[in-house]
Structures are given as C-alpha cells and as structure tokens.
Design an enzyme around this catalytic site. Structure first.
Site, mmCIF file in Angstrom:
data_model
loop_
_atom_site.group_PDB
_atom_site.id
_atom_site.type_symbol
_atom_site.label_atom_id
_atom_site.label_comp_id
_atom_site.label_asym_id
_atom_site.label_seq_id
_atom_site.Cartn_x
_atom_site.Cartn_y
_atom_site.Cartn_z
ATOM 1 N N GLN A 1 0.850 -1.176 -0.035
ATOM 2 C CA GLN A 1 -0.097 -0.175 0.122
ATOM 3 C C GLN A 1 0.878 1.274 -0.093
ATOM 4 O OE1 GLN A 1 -3.613 -0.001 1.343
ATOM 5 N NE2 GLN A 1 -3.688 -2.046 0.683
ATOM 6 N N ARG B 1 1.990 3.705 17.611
ATOM 7 C CA ARG B 1 2.218 2.528 17.635
ATOM 8 C C ARG B 1 2.901 2.221 19.073
ATOM 9 N NH1 ARG B 1 4.000 2.221 11.801
ATOM 10 N NH2 ARG B 1 2.153 1.557 10.602
ATOM 11 N N CYS C 1 -7.662 7.941 8.562
ATOM 12 C CA CYS C 1 -6.644 8.510 7.722
ATOM 13 C C CYS C 1 -7.210 9.329 6.523
ATOM 14 C CB CYS C 1 -5.451 7.781 7.141
ATOM 15 S SG CYS C 1 -6.128 6.068 6.170
ATOM 16 N N ASP D 1 -6.471 -9.037 8.933
ATOM 17 C CA ASP D 1 -6.549 -8.231 7.633
ATOM 18 C C ASP D 1 -7.332 -9.093 6.419
ATOM 19 O OD1 ASP D 1 -4.715 -5.665 6.578
ATOM 20 O OD2 ASP D 1 -5.369 -6.749 5.057
ATOM 21 N N ASP E 1 -7.145 0.608 12.808
ATOM 22 C CA ASP E 1 -6.822 1.639 11.810
ATOM 23 C C ASP E 1 -6.949 1.367 10.448
ATOM 24 O OD1 ASP E 1 -4.900 3.602 10.727
ATOM 25 O OD2 ASP E 1 -3.386 2.314 10.728
ATOM 26 N N ALA F 1 -13.053 -7.084 8.212
ATOM 27 C CA ALA F 1 -12.844 -6.598 9.643
ATOM 28 C C ALA F 1 -14.170 -6.610 10.376
ATOM 29 C CB ALA F 1 -12.098 -5.273 9.764
ATOM 30 N N TYR G 1 -7.044 -4.436 10.544
ATOM 31 C CA TYR G 1 -6.760 -3.506 9.288
ATOM 32 C C TYR G 1 -5.030 -3.748 9.711
ATOM 33 C CZ TYR G 1 -11.539 -2.095 9.393
ATOM 34 O OH TYR G 1 -12.758 -1.829 9.353
HETATM 35 N N1 SAH Z 1 -3.014 -0.330 10.590
HETATM 36 C C1 SAH Z 1 -1.893 -0.472 9.576
HETATM 37 C C2 SAH Z 1 -2.425 0.350 8.478
HETATM 38 C C3 SAH Z 1 -3.660 -0.168 7.613
HETATM 39 S S1 SAH Z 1 -3.637 0.043 5.895
HETATM 40 C C4 SAH Z 1 -0.583 -0.214 9.915
HETATM 41 O O1 SAH Z 1 -0.302 0.340 10.981
HETATM 42 O O2 SAH Z 1 0.316 -0.241 9.430
HETATM 43 C C5 SAH Z 1 -5.277 -0.755 5.567
HETATM 44 C C6 SAH Z 1 -5.224 -2.345 5.688
HETATM 45 O O3 SAH Z 1 -6.409 -2.672 5.695
HETATM 46 C C7 SAH Z 1 -4.758 -3.031 4.257
HETATM 47 O O4 SAH Z 1 -3.706 -3.898 4.862
HETATM 48 C C8 SAH Z 1 -5.884 -3.823 3.987
HETATM 49 O O5 SAH Z 1 -5.524 -4.893 3.241
HETATM 50 C C9 SAH Z 1 -6.779 -3.840 4.902
HETATM 51 N N2 SAH Z 1 -8.260 -3.862 4.710
HETATM 52 C C10 SAH Z 1 -8.983 -2.824 3.919
HETATM 53 N N3 SAH Z 1 -10.189 -3.178 3.847
HETATM 54 C C11 SAH Z 1 -10.523 -4.104 4.895
HETATM 55 C C12 SAH Z 1 -11.861 -4.874 5.455
HETATM 56 N N4 SAH Z 1 -12.694 -4.463 4.853
HETATM 57 N N5 SAH Z 1 -11.502 -6.024 6.365
HETATM 58 C C13 SAH Z 1 -10.045 -6.116 6.688
HETATM 59 N N6 SAH Z 1 -8.863 -5.667 6.138
HETATM 60 C C14 SAH Z 1 -9.008 -4.561 5.093
#
Ligand code: SAH
Length: 400
Positions: free
Chosen positions: A207, A219, A344, A257, A304, A284, A235
């Site tokens: 991403q 974090r 975000c 995820d 997140d 999620a 996520y």
């Molecule tokens: N929290 C992460 C960043 C999140 S980026 C960090 O600290 O780095 C968003 C993530 O959400 C991605 O990995 C994507 O695959 C996931 N994602 C997006 N939609 C989702 C859903 N509906 N259910 C589960 N995961 C999801």
C-alpha cells in the site's frame, strides 16, 4: 545535471486578479484558479511549468509551479523571485528535510519529504535506508522529477529509487498513473526499523509507498499499554501495531486483515522479531461481529482502517463507517481495557471523527476516557497554512 533551465528574469508570469493576493501574501502556499488572470496566454503554459507570481499592482510575490488545469493552479516554491529553481535549490530542500529527520530518529527509516511542509509541494518521499520511494502528486513535481532525482543522488546517493506514481490524486492534475523503478534494484520485501522493531515491507506491491510511517508514535503509545494483555489489531497491514505490542510483552496478539499478502509480511516480521502472532484473514467488521457473538474480549483493540472517506461525497457514508467500527471494536474491549481507533481520511476533520467515535461508544453502551488524541509522527510535518493536510487522527481510550 539535468536539462531543467530556469531563468528567473524571463520566466513566464502568472498575474493575480485585483484584491486576490492577501491570503497568499500572509503565508498560504497555494493560489486557486479563480484568483488569477486565466487568459489564453496562461492557459497555454505547460502544466507544471515554473512561473513568477505577480500581483495586480505588478509586485512580484514569488516563484511556483503552475498548472492551468488544476483548481490549485499555483504551488509556491520560493518567495524569492530571483531564486533559480535548479538541482542546487532542490538539493538544499532535500538536505534540510533529511537533517530534520536525522534529528528526530536514530535510524534512516522515515518520511523524508512531506510535500508543502517541506517546501516541495506535491512531493512525498519515504526513506527505507538506502532505498527511496517517491510519489509525485502534482504536474509541477512530475515536471521537476528528473531534477529531483538528480538532487536526491547528490544528497543521499540511494542505491534504489522507486516511483509510486499511482495515487488517484494525480488525476486531479491531469496526470496518468504509473509505477517505475527509476534506479537500482529492489529484490523482494525490504527490512525497516521502527521503535526498535524490525519489519518487512513490500515497496513494489504494498500500500502507498510500502509502510505507514505516520503511525510510529501511535504504535509506541499502544505498545506501552500492551504488556500482559491480549491484543487484537484490525486492518493490521504488515503488522505495525501488532508486532510492537507483542514485543512490549503482550500475552497474545492477533492480526486481522483481508489481504493475504499483508498477513504474510506480518507473519514474517513476527518471526524475525521472535514473537508469536496469530494471523486471521477476514473482513474486519465480519470478524468483529463473529468475535462479539463468540463473547471474546481483548485487553487492547486496535482499528486503523484504510480511508473510509475517499472524496467529499463519501463523507456521510464514511462517517457512519467510523461510527460502526468504533461500536463493534468497543464491544470487544474488556472492562478497563484500551481502544485505539484511527482515520486517515483527508476529508474527515478531527472534530467530526471524534464525534463519530463518541457516537459509536454510546451505541456500544461504553463509558470511556480519552488518553491520547494524536496525529501523524513528526516526520509528517504540517504546513501552518494547510491545517487540513493533517489527515491522520488517532484516539486512544480506556473503556469502563
Ligand atoms: N494499520 C496498518 C495500516 C492499515 S492499511 C498499519 O499500522 O500499518 C489498511 C489495511 O486494511 C490494508 O492492509 C488492507 O488490506 C486492509 N483492509 C482494507 N479493507 C479491509 C476490510 N474490510 N477488512 C479487513 N481488512 C481490510
């Protein structure tokens, strides 16, 4: 050296309409299309070219990039009109940005350039040791790219440089989307360090630029609460929150995820750090509902997600998403446990996000106290005249 030729004395000029210079003069770095004399001459200028900004009284106010096809027509580079925009100028901006990050962090893994706040409007650069990933989000930065790349070589001499010019924002500037390895080689996921933990990030297929450095401090804040707790990270992407919580002594950590690739990186990073991590591939909200039905509870719940509000027209639907996420996530928190929720979405203001979180807590019937209300880490500085560019909102709460 590159072929950028900027001669301040003969540079094209952009003329402001009468009475339209005040905001720009007071420090704002943009000029909008309805503030300038958009005549045939201006419209014919190449998108992203350099221009001297001149007010209605013929006073020269600065130099910036100009795109006749964008609502944000001018983006300021320097208030010194006589400044030549060349490799030396750009190298100086890069040096200043790198010096700030090297003051903030011991290790060379950070956001190196955060657009306007670093004096390079529209440019994002993340540094992974001697690999740099760039996003040029405006026609101005696209036009300057060859010179920026030369300046980057001069300042950091990276072994590899990747262009992730695939962000949808480029469309607003009339730019196409592409990724390109500009220099060197990137063989598979690369290692980075954050808060003492080691992670694998996939810069090519991941991403954005491959890692979300913006959550560094959040974090650490979550990890500080995690000792002895059961933690679930929704996520999770490549496991930033989850693994730092595990390293801080969490009793058990689950990463959720929907992307197999993200979980594979998280699993690999967990192993690298010598910690256990349960990876669950699931949507999620569905997983939150399943765990609720199964009466599972956690000491720390992190959510997140990706931006729920991608454009202004999604605001209502996205806001509801944050409310629902908070309601479901709060329901999974043990009494006395902790919840961290983040957004975000650029278009979701901090106050509006806090409103949705409040609403979600109320729907979940949970009392709470806010322990931390924060944004992105300091390697994502904010231009004082662009407070709306502080896109990241994070709340850490303790729930009754
Ligand atoms: N929290 C992460 C960043 C999140 S980026 C960090 O600290 O780095 C968003 C993530 O959400 C991605 O990995 C994507 O695959 C996931 N994602 C997006 N939609 C989702 C859903 N509906 N259910 C589960 N995961 C999801």
């Amino acid at each position: 050296m590159t072929n950028l030729i900027d001669i301040p004395a003969t540079r094209p000029q952009i003329h402001l309409l009468p009475g339209r210079s005040r905001r720009f003069r007071s420090g704002h770095p943009w000029i909008f299309s309805n503030e300038i004399v958009m005549n045939a001459e201006a419209k014919a200028l190449p998108p992203g070219g350099l221009a001297t900004i001149v007010d209605a009284g013929a006073e020269r106010l600065g130099v910036g990039t100009f795109n006749p096809h964008s609502l944000i027509s001018v983006r300021l580079l320097s208030r010194r009109c006589e400044q030549t925009i060349d490799q030396a100028f750009l190298a100086e901006r890069l040096r200043r940005a790198a010096a700030l990050r090297d003051r903030l962090y011991d290790r060379p893994f950070y956001r190196l350039i955060h657009a306007e706040a670093d004096g390079l409007p529209g440019l994002v650069a993340d540094r992974y040791g001697d690999v740099v990933v760039l996003e040029a989000n405006t026609a101005g930065m696209e036009a300057l790219l060859p010179t920026i790349l030369a300046a980057l070589d001069e300042v950091l001499a990276p072994s590899a440089v990747l262009l992730r010019n695939d962000g949808a924002v480029r469309k607003l500037e009339g730019l196409d989307l592409y990724d390109r390895l500009e220099k060197g080689e990137i063989a598979g996921p690369i290692e980075l360090e954050e808060n003492g933990a080691t992670f694998f990030a996939d810069l090519v297929t991941g991403q954005k630029t491959g890692w979300f450095f913006d959550q560094r401090d959040n974090r650490a804040a979550v990890a500080a609460l995690a000792k002895g707790q059961s933690v679930i990270d929704f996520y999770s992407y490549a496991g930033g929150f989850a693994i730092q919580a595990a390293l801080a002594g969490a009793a058990k950590v689950v990463a959720v995820d929907r992307s197999e690739g993200s979980l594979a990186l998280a699993a690999r990073s967990a192993e690298r750090n010598g910690v256990a991590l349960d990876c669950v591939r699931a949507e999620a909200f569905a997983e939150m509902e399943r765990l609720t039905a199964a009466k599972q509870r956690f000491g720390v719940v992190v959510a997140d997600p990706p931006a729920f509000v991608k454009s202004k027209k999604d605001l209502a639907a996205g806001a509801k998403g944050y409310r629902k996420m908070t309601r479901l996530a709060a329901g999974l928190v043990e009494p006395g446990g902790f919840l961290m929720v983040a957004s975000c979405s650029h278009h979701m203001a901090a106050e509006a996000f806090a409103d949705e979180v409040r609403h979600g807590l109320s729907l979940a019937g949970r009392g709470a106290r806010i322990l931390r209300s924060a944004g992105a880490a300091a390697d994502h500085p904010v231009h004082p005249f662009l407070p709306e560019s502080a896109y990241l909102k994070a709340l850490v709460l303790q729930l009754d």
